[in-house]
Scaffold this active site. Structure first.
Site, PDB file in Angstrom:
ATOM      1  N   TYR A 102       0.892  -1.167   0.000  1.00 27.34           N
ATOM      2  CA  TYR A 102       0.000   0.000   0.000  1.00 27.34           C
ATOM      3  C   TYR A 102       0.925   1.209   0.000  1.00 27.34           C
ATOM      4  O   TYR A 102       1.601   1.479   0.994  1.00 27.34           O
ATOM      5  CB  TYR A 102      -0.894  -0.009   1.236  1.00 27.34           C
ATOM      6  CG  TYR A 102      -1.907   1.115   1.265  1.00 27.34           C
ATOM      7  CD1 TYR A 102      -3.258   0.871   1.026  1.00 27.34           C
ATOM      8  CD2 TYR A 102      -1.524   2.425   1.550  1.00 27.34           C
ATOM      9  CE1 TYR A 102      -4.199   1.886   1.054  1.00 27.34           C
ATOM     10  CE2 TYR A 102      -2.449   3.458   1.568  1.00 27.34           C
ATOM     11  CZ  TYR A 102      -3.786   3.179   1.322  1.00 27.34           C
ATOM     12  OH  TYR A 102      -4.707   4.204   1.351  1.00 27.34           O
ATOM     13  N   THR A 127      11.095   0.747   2.876  1.00 30.33           N
ATOM     14  CA  THR A 127      11.129   2.165   2.515  1.00 30.33           C
ATOM     15  C   THR A 127      11.975   3.007   3.459  1.00 30.33           C
ATOM     16  O   THR A 127      12.195   2.641   4.626  1.00 30.33           O
ATOM     17  CB  THR A 127       9.696   2.724   2.511  1.00 30.33           C
ATOM     18  OG1 THR A 127       9.715   4.142   2.281  1.00 30.33           O
ATOM     19  CG2 THR A 127       9.001   2.477   3.833  1.00 30.33           C
ATOM     20  N   TYR A 151       2.204   5.316   6.672  1.00 34.98           N
ATOM     21  CA  TYR A 151       2.879   4.481   5.680  1.00 34.98           C
ATOM     22  C   TYR A 151       4.164   3.896   6.254  1.00 34.98           C
ATOM     23  O   TYR A 151       4.400   2.681   6.195  1.00 34.98           O
ATOM     24  CB  TYR A 151       3.170   5.303   4.424  1.00 34.98           C
ATOM     25  CG  TYR A 151       4.043   4.595   3.412  1.00 34.98           C
ATOM     26  CD1 TYR A 151       3.598   3.444   2.772  1.00 34.98           C
ATOM     27  CD2 TYR A 151       5.311   5.082   3.103  1.00 34.98           C
ATOM     28  CE1 TYR A 151       4.408   2.794   1.846  1.00 34.98           C
ATOM     29  CE2 TYR A 151       6.117   4.439   2.175  1.00 34.98           C
ATOM     30  CZ  TYR A 151       5.660   3.291   1.556  1.00 34.98           C
ATOM     31  OH  TYR A 151       6.456   2.641   0.651  1.00 34.98           O
TER      32      TYR A 151
END
Length: 301
Positions: A82, A122, A148
């Site tokens: 996502y 990330t 996130y």
């Protein structure tokens, strides 16, 4: 795609089935995404089972366990994620299911079947508060500032808990085949005489093709399992990156630097996304400079 099950595949020797030779059997999730397309091409000599949510919902543990048990892959490359950073602030549960529970399920299934798991994470797991002359090492303190990043960090932690045979590649500023920052800037230059771009966020633009190569090198060289910062070499800002895009393409469009605060967004972006690649380099992984990568990408269309 072959239906035959390939067992005990050696990475150093090809195994021939019905006249087709393969190194490994690989399950790739999130197959419709930008990175998965590059991974598919990079691992083209291997047998691939490509899935997206229609074929395999990674948030469903029983479905994942059954699928992996049936396929028995040597390698699982999880490109599913996502990635709508701002929407994640509102869709926290969905982001957590895909970015945390999904990797957990894949880790459980990979361990049960003695598969190696490759997962993409990330720069958002870091807080981004370091000064611009410093970069982040893999073991530096984690301090995600957005949903996130929080969900991606949870995914990392689940993988580390559930299996020993894993690679986690942290990347940033990814672009490639599909919608991305580079194409957005090129499109804006066709309709605007000026673009305003933030000049206080520092990081490494990363070409999906090069990230796929990093993954391939790591797997085939059998470097130690663990977490690796994985972006192109070199640091820049979004502002300077945009100027470089226009310079390479000989585009006459003014680029004006602005601050992050001038762009209202639901999620906080890291001011410093600079991640050291020393760990990869010390393991013999070749990583191109981001300017070289950009030239190759812009020359591909």
């Amino acid at each position: 795609m072959l239906k035959n099950t390939l067992n005990d595949i050696l990475t150093k020797e090809k195994v021939v089935v019905k006249g087709v030779s393969y190194f490994m059997k690989i399950l790739i999730t999130g197959a419709n995404g930008m990175l998965a397309k590059a991974v598919e091409n990079e691992f083209k000599e291997d047998e691939q089972i490509l899935t997206d949510v229609a074929e395999l919902d990674i948030t469903d543990l029983e479905a994942v366990k059954k699928y992996v048990a049936d396929i028995k892959p040597d390698l699982i490359i999880n490109c599913a994620a996502y990635t709508a950073v701002d929407k994640a602030e509102e869709q926290k549960d969905l982001a957590y299911k895909i970015n945390a529970i999904g990797p957990k399920n894949l880790a459980i299934a990979s361990k049960e079947n003695n598969s190696t798991l490759v997962h993409i994470s990330t720069d958002y797991v870091f807080g981004g508060a370091k000064p611009a002359f410093e970069d982040y090492k893999e073991d530096d303190e984690k301090d995600p500032q957005a949903v996130y990043g929080t969900t991606k960090l949870a995914g990392e932690e689940f993988i580390e808990k559930e299996t020993d045979k894993y690679y986690i590649f942290r990347t940033a500023w990814l672009y490639g085949d599909g919608h991305n920052f580079v194409r957005t800037m090129l499109d804006l230059s066709k309709t605007h005489e000026e673009v305003r771009v933030v000049n206080d966020q520092h990081g490494s633009p990363t070409y999906a093709v090069d990230l796929a190569s990093i993954i391939h090198q790591a797997v085939t060289k059998k470097i130690p399992y663990g977490v690796y910062n994985s972006t192109n070499i070199g640091y820049t800002t979004w502002y300077d990156f945009t100027k470089k895009i226009f310079e390479i393409k000989n585009i006459d469009c003014k680029v004006t630097p602005v601050t992050s605060e001038e762009f209202a967004s639901a999620a906080k972006r890291p001011k410093n996304s600079q991640m050291s690649k020393e760990k990869l380099l010390n393991n013999g992984i070749r990583i191109p400079n981001y300017e070289d990568a950009l030239r190759r990408y812009l020359g591909s269309f």
